[in-house]
Scaffold this motif. Structure first.
Motif, PDB file in Angstrom:
ATOM      1  N   ALA A 476       0.853  -1.197   0.000  1.00  0.00           N
ATOM      2  CA  ALA A 476       0.000   0.000   0.000  1.00  0.00           C
ATOM      3  C   ALA A 476       0.887   1.245   0.000  1.00  0.00           C
ATOM      4  N   VAL A 477       1.394   1.581  -1.165  1.00  0.00           N
ATOM      5  CA  VAL A 477       2.371   2.662  -1.286  1.00  0.00           C
ATOM      6  C   VAL A 477       1.802   3.982  -0.783  1.00  0.00           C
ATOM      7  N   ASP A 478       0.559   4.288  -1.167  1.00  0.00           N
ATOM      8  CA  ASP A 478      -0.021   5.588  -0.831  1.00  0.00           C
ATOM      9  C   ASP A 478      -0.312   5.735   0.662  1.00  0.00           C
ATOM     10  N   THR A 479      -0.651   4.654   1.333  1.00  0.00           N
ATOM     11  CA  THR A 479      -1.060   4.748   2.743  1.00  0.00           C
ATOM     12  C   THR A 479       0.087   4.488   3.718  1.00  0.00           C
ATOM     13  N   LEU A 480       1.048   3.653   3.336  1.00  0.00           N
ATOM     14  CA  LEU A 480       2.126   3.291   4.261  1.00  0.00           C
ATOM     15  C   LEU A 480       3.251   4.321   4.303  1.00  0.00           C
ATOM     16  N   VAL A 481       3.579   4.901   3.171  1.00  0.00           N
ATOM     17  CA  VAL A 481       4.745   5.789   3.078  1.00  0.00           C
ATOM     18  C   VAL A 481       4.360   7.202   3.509  1.00  0.00           C
ATOM     19  N   GLY A 482       5.100   7.751   4.506  1.00  0.00           N
ATOM     20  CA  GLY A 482       4.846   9.099   4.997  1.00  0.00           C
ATOM     21  C   GLY A 482       5.243  10.163   4.003  1.00  0.00           C
ATOM     22  N   GLU A 483       4.799  11.393   4.275  1.00  0.00           N
ATOM     23  CA  GLU A 483       5.014  12.488   3.341  1.00  0.00           C
ATOM     24  C   GLU A 483       6.502  12.807   3.170  1.00  0.00           C
ATOM     25  N   LEU A 484       7.264  12.846   4.287  1.00  0.00           N
ATOM     26  CA  LEU A 484       8.671  13.187   4.204  1.00  0.00           C
ATOM     27  C   LEU A 484       9.443  12.134   3.414  1.00  0.00           C
ATOM     28  N   THR A 485       9.206  10.863   3.730  1.00  0.00           N
ATOM     29  CA  THR A 485       9.886   9.794   3.001  1.00  0.00           C
ATOM     30  C   THR A 485       9.455   9.788   1.537  1.00  0.00           C
ATOM     31  N   GLY A 486       8.151  10.005   1.300  1.00  0.00           N
ATOM     32  CA  GLY A 486       7.656  10.033  -0.074  1.00  0.00           C
ATOM     33  C   GLY A 486       8.275  11.145  -0.895  1.00  0.00           C
ATOM     34  N   LYS A 487       8.421  12.310  -0.281  1.00  0.00           N
ATOM     35  CA  LYS A 487       9.020  13.438  -0.996  1.00  0.00           C
ATOM     36  C   LYS A 487      10.469  13.137  -1.378  1.00  0.00           C
ATOM     37  N   ASN A 488      11.191  12.511  -0.458  1.00  0.00           N
ATOM     38  CA  ASN A 488      12.585  12.159  -0.743  1.00  0.00           C
ATOM     39  C   ASN A 488      12.681  11.012  -1.741  1.00  0.00           C
ATOM     40  N   LEU A 489      11.720  10.089  -1.711  1.00  0.00           N
ATOM     41  CA  LEU A 489      11.718   8.988  -2.684  1.00  0.00           C
ATOM     42  C   LEU A 489      11.521   9.534  -4.099  1.00  0.00           C
ATOM     43  N   ILE A 490      10.614  10.486  -4.252  1.00  0.00           N
ATOM     44  CA  ILE A 490      10.385  11.091  -5.564  1.00  0.00           C
ATOM     45  C   ILE A 490      11.650  11.792  -6.052  1.00  0.00           C
ATOM     46  N   ALA A 491      12.323  12.515  -5.132  1.00  0.00           N
ATOM     47  CA  ALA A 491      13.566  13.180  -5.519  1.00  0.00           C
ATOM     48  C   ALA A 491      14.635  12.163  -5.917  1.00  0.00           C
ATOM     49  N   ALA A 492      14.685  11.031  -5.203  1.00  0.00           N
ATOM     50  CA  ALA A 492      15.645   9.972  -5.538  1.00  0.00           C
ATOM     51  C   ALA A 492      15.312   9.350  -6.892  1.00  0.00           C
ATOM     52  N   LEU A 493      14.033   9.123  -7.158  1.00  0.00           N
ATOM     53  CA  LEU A 493      13.614   8.574  -8.449  1.00  0.00           C
ATOM     54  C   LEU A 493      13.979   9.527  -9.579  1.00  0.00           C
ATOM     55  N   ARG A 494      13.751  10.799  -9.358  1.00  0.00           N
ATOM     56  CA  ARG A 494      14.077  11.799 -10.381  1.00  0.00           C
ATOM     57  C   ARG A 494      15.580  11.799 -10.660  1.00  0.00           C
ATOM     58  N   GLU A 495      16.369  11.705  -9.597  1.00  0.00           N
ATOM     59  CA  GLU A 495      17.829  11.679  -9.750  1.00  0.00           C
ATOM     60  C   GLU A 495      18.268  10.431 -10.516  1.00  0.00           C
ATOM     61  N   ALA A 496      17.703   9.280 -10.155  1.00  0.00           N
ATOM     62  CA  ALA A 496      18.098   8.022 -10.799  1.00  0.00           C
ATOM     63  C   ALA A 496      17.709   8.009 -12.276  1.00  0.00           C
TER      64      ALA A 496
END
Length: 581
Positions: A476-496
């Motif tokens: 459950a990606v949308d419900t389990l992952v918090g906002e701070l971690t999600g924001k950093n994950l998106i930045a990591a995905l963009r970088e990769a």
């Protein structure tokens, strides 16, 4: 007789006054030696050598050490010390000593602060003091445990450009005798020369300090304008501010959507503890910071205006506005540990100038990213128009031609084959229309769900890549992952994805987001995996992007690494990024 002033003569400078003071004191000392024994007269060369020794070197603390050692030798004293008066003139900001070994000093513990006793009295009434027994003076308050015994005492003030810098103390003249007038006169000469040396050392240290802050500002500006993302830019500001101000941490706060201010970048020994913390709007200090005020705190751990548990770890702190052209971008905070020395006026001035320069660089970097983003959007609009006006129309026309050929054909197998081709064209047209919609979608229109944001990054990357990366979600990606971690994950995905586009030369990229992983420390977390079949990472190549991913993960308590890709024989690269939910 004193000479009359010459009309129109230029007043002497501070350095000239100090030199004349030294000359006058030396003259008095040598006059007092006239007619005395050869043993006392022989101390004049010793005094001159002491003055020469004090004047060598430019580093402030080593200069103070040298003054103590030279004064002790000159007056034949066992112990010497210099108490440096604080800027407010109420206490001692530093205490340099000679004659007490390191082991004894450690047993004694805390150095004198000048709040009481004879040393405190000399701060408010600076002048020569000579005592046969320290204990007999009513201002004396005794010594702490393990302190060596001291009876005889000689103290003289040290002035730098006419202002009190501190006091030079000498105790325990060898042989148990008292300090005499000759000792006093020669130490006064030495103190005058010491004032000149300290003034030069201060100027040198101030120049070096300004140079370091200027270099730091240049480093920040260069880093911000080199194309780094916003989070990395703020991290550079925090790291440089911490290093330049000799603080325990460098912290950047930005206004939070729900009110108050959020910590968005941290440079400290444990950044994960502070990252993402919000200082509530109820805090009195937040209102000042949001208005762009500069706030200096003597002790953050006891200041009632700071409503956060983080403050208990810190003492003196500077809170500086990141403000340019009347716009407040945020606040830069540089706290020192509890009990550390307060920031000087010079440090406050230099830090304020650094914050203003950093804010200007941030605005320039933001404007540069806006221009680049606008260019990307314009390019996406052009591609979307071309896809709609040219590609879809041609595919549609091709489909009509195939349908016409299907109707004219009398061979059943041909009719079936053409029908399948027409169906494939219809599916392709729908996919292209979906891509057009994604290209035309602005950032404000994107939903907040993490799954949707991941898909949006993938769709955006498809344009420069020339193909769309595959994706897979677990948990459950949308419900389990918090906002701070999600924001950093998106930045990591963009970088990769950006690294894959710029360096990998890949024909295939797989993106996996798994919210069901268990991290090495037992915490539940989310793992992002981006794999490609490209050329891999060259030996000796730049690793700045990978370092950014690792730093971002570690700030949240996670980790990041890379390995073989999904190409033949492990060709390409796989980047893994994970952090707690």
């Amino acid at each position: 007789m004193s000479a009359a002033p010459v009309p129109g003569a230029t007043p002497p400078s501070d350095g000239e006054r100090d030199s004349s003071d030294a000359l006058e004191a030396a003259t008095q000392a040598t006059r007092g030696l006239q007619g005395l024994s050869a043993e006392l007269t022989a101390r004049v060369p010793q005094l001159l050598e002491a003055m020469r020794s004090v004047g060598t070197g430019l580093e402030l603390h080593s200069t103070l050490d040298r003054i103590c050692e030279t004064a002790a030798e000159l007056a034949d004293a066992r112990y010497a010390a210099i108490g440096v008066v604080s800027e407010d003139g109420e206490a001692l900001s530093d205490f340099v000593f000679h004659g007490v070994d390191a082991e004894t000093a450690e047993l004694i513990g805390r150095l004198p602060d000048g709040h009481r006793g004879l040393l405190g009295a000399l701060i408010h009434d600076p002048g020569p003091v000579r005592l046969a027994n320290l204990a007999d003076d009513p201002r004396s308050c005794g010594f702490p445990a393990h302190h060596p015994p001291m009876r005889t005492f000689l103290g003289v003030p040290i002035r730098v450009q006419g202002e009190i810098f501190g006091n030079l103390y000498l105790t325990e003249k060898h042989g148990g005798v008292e300090f005499n007038d000759y000792d006093l006169n020669m130490v006064r000469v030495l103190a005058t020369e010491a004032g000149i040396a300290i003034g030069n050392a201060r100027l040198y240290e101030a120049a070096r300090q300004r140079e370091r802050w200027i270099d730091g500002s240049v480093a920040v500006t260069t880093a911000l304008l080199s194309g780094s993302d916003a989070e990395e830019a703020l991290q550079v500001v925090a790291e440089q501010a911490r290093h330049l101000s000799d603080s325990a941490a460098g912290i950047v706060l930005l206004p939070a959507e729900e009110g108050g201010m959020e910590i968005v970048a941290v440079s400290s020994d444990d950044p994960s503890q502070a990252l993402g913390v919000i200082i509530p709007a109820e805090s009195e200090i937040v209102a000042e910071l949001l208005c762009g005020a500069t706030v200096f705190v003597d002790d953050a751990s006891t200041d009632p205006r700071i409503l956060t548990d983080l403050a208990r770890h810190y003492g003196p702190a500077m809170m500086l506005p990141l403000q340019s052209d009347g716009r407040v971008l945020g606040t830069l905070v540089t706290p020192r540990t509890r009990g550390a020395r307060p920031f000087t006026d010079a440090e406050r001035t230099l830090a304020t100038q650094f914050a203003s320069q950093a804010a200007l660089a941030l605005m320039m970097a933001e404007a540069q990213r806006d221009r680049e983003r606008l260019a990307v959007y314009e390019d996406r609009d052009r591609i979307a128009r071309d896809l709609h006006d040219l590609v879809i129309q041609r595919l549609f026309a091709t489909g009509m031609m195939l349908e016409s050929a299907q109707r004219r054909s009398v061979v059943p197998e041909v009719q079936v084959g053409i029908g399948m081709a027409v169906d494939e064209l219809d599916v392709t047209i729908q996919e292209i229309r979906t891509a057009i919609f994604a290209l035309q979608q602005g950032p404000a229109e994107a939903p907040s769900g993490l799954r949707t944001r991941v898909l949006r990054e993938i769709n955006m990357a498809a344009v420069p890549l020339g193909f769309k990366p595959t994706h897979h979600f677990a948990g459950a990606v949308d419900t389990l992952v918090g906002e701070l971690t999600g924001k950093n994950l998106i930045a990591a995905l963009r970088e990769a994805l950006s690294n894959a586009f710029r360096h990998a030369e890949a024909a295939r990229i797989d993106v996996v987001v798994d919210a069901n992983v268990t991290l090495p420390d037992g915490q539940r977390g989310v793992r992002l995996t981006v794999s490609d079949d490209g050329v891999g990472i060259a030996e000796g190549g730049r690793r700045s992007g990978l370092k950014n991913l690792k730093r971002r993960a570690e700030s949240l308590g996670g980790d990041s690494w890379y390995g073989p890709g999904i190409g033949e024989d492990g060709g390409g690269t796989t980047v893994v990024w994970q952090a707690p939910h």
